[in-house]
Design an enzyme around this catalytic site. Sequence first.
Site, short mmCIF file in Angstrom:
data_model
loop_
_atom_site.label_atom_id
_atom_site.label_comp_id
_atom_site.label_asym_id
_atom_site.label_seq_id
_atom_site.Cartn_x
_atom_site.Cartn_y
_atom_site.Cartn_z
CD GLU A 1 41.83 45.43 47.94
OE1 GLU A 1 40.87 44.93 47.30
OE2 GLU A 1 42.91 45.74 47.44
CE1 TYR B 1 49.55 34.76 49.81
CE2 TYR B 1 50.44 35.37 47.68
CZ TYR B 1 50.42 34.53 48.77
OH TYR B 1 51.27 33.45 48.82
CB ALA C 1 44.79 35.31 37.11
CE1 TYR D 1 44.03 45.10 36.63
CE2 TYR D 1 43.28 43.10 35.55
CZ TYR D 1 43.99 43.72 36.55
OH TYR D 1 44.64 42.97 37.48
#
Length: 288
Positions: free
Chosen positions: A17, A49, A125, A145
């Site tokens: 990442e 982002y 989301a 998570y």
Amino acid sequence: MELTNLIGGTAPSLSFEVFPPKNSANYESIRAAVEEVASLSPSFISVTYGAGGGTSDYTVSLAADVQDRFRLPVLAHLSCVNATRAGVRAQLDAMRRRGIANVLALRGDMPPGSAPQENWDYRYASELVAEIREYGGFCVGGACYPEGHTESPSQKEDILHLKEKVDAGCAFLTTQMFFENNVYYNFLFKARDAGIRVPIVAGVMPVTNASQIRRIVALSGTALPQRFRYILDRFGANPATMRQAGIAYATEQIVDLFANGVQAVHVYSMNNAFVARKIKENLSEILK
Ligand code: FAD
């Protein structure tokens, strides 16, 4: 290339990442660091982002530049917490123009002290996932998570909402970092039990800075196992020793994940090409 062709297969996938620059002045220096990470030939690179303070203008261009130059699959993150439908459409149009095929659809972190409002264009989301699927042409992923999301009253409820997000059109999930693999294995069991069948990429962060990780852990609610706390206590004051210990710890986690049949690991090495290279070298035979 659609990521599900990579991460659902039999070959182990190791990805990194990176984050984009905050302004045009440091675009070239960040791009150089990211290109160094890309030159290590990870399975793919993901570009954040708006995380950690509003860096959203360059996600698409950085991801597309890396994809064009290195012929690497990329995953562009997109969050919706403060977004309008028109703004989201504009981002998707830009991704389509630049040939980006994979999007990680996120809500993003709430502004401090606020809660999702009825009149927002997006509250969760899952709404963004559904909209991207309706737009068409993208392989869409979501976040999850293993220790439960900080705003969720229980892990059970979090997993129920995760199932809704997957049903809205997620083809894969990527986890928040964890420092104890049993946390991931237990979560995987519960997610599968809840009917979540998509690949779940395991997120691992090599910790190279003790004070930074204490801050991140406080915000994300990620638990630090005692053996990791000993490492922070013993090596945290010396950057070189902390970096070495952090890379060794992350490598051990990744070896254990692959040994237990996990197919895809995402490394939060965050523009640090040195760390990414060391991890890749440590796994060179395993990744062959
Ligand atoms: P959601 O899936 O919407 O979940 C948020 C909370 O709402 C959870 O507690 C969930 O249980 C709950 N919830 C969901 N649906 C409902 C419902 N219908 N009713 C009630 N509650 C519900 N942030 C960035 O800003 N930029 C990034 O690039 C970025 N990348 C990330 C990458 C990964 C792999 C991960 C794990 C996180 C990333 N984040 C990023 C952070 C993320 O935006 C935050 O953790 C955010 O707080 C939650 O985002 P989400 O997409 O998981 O939200």
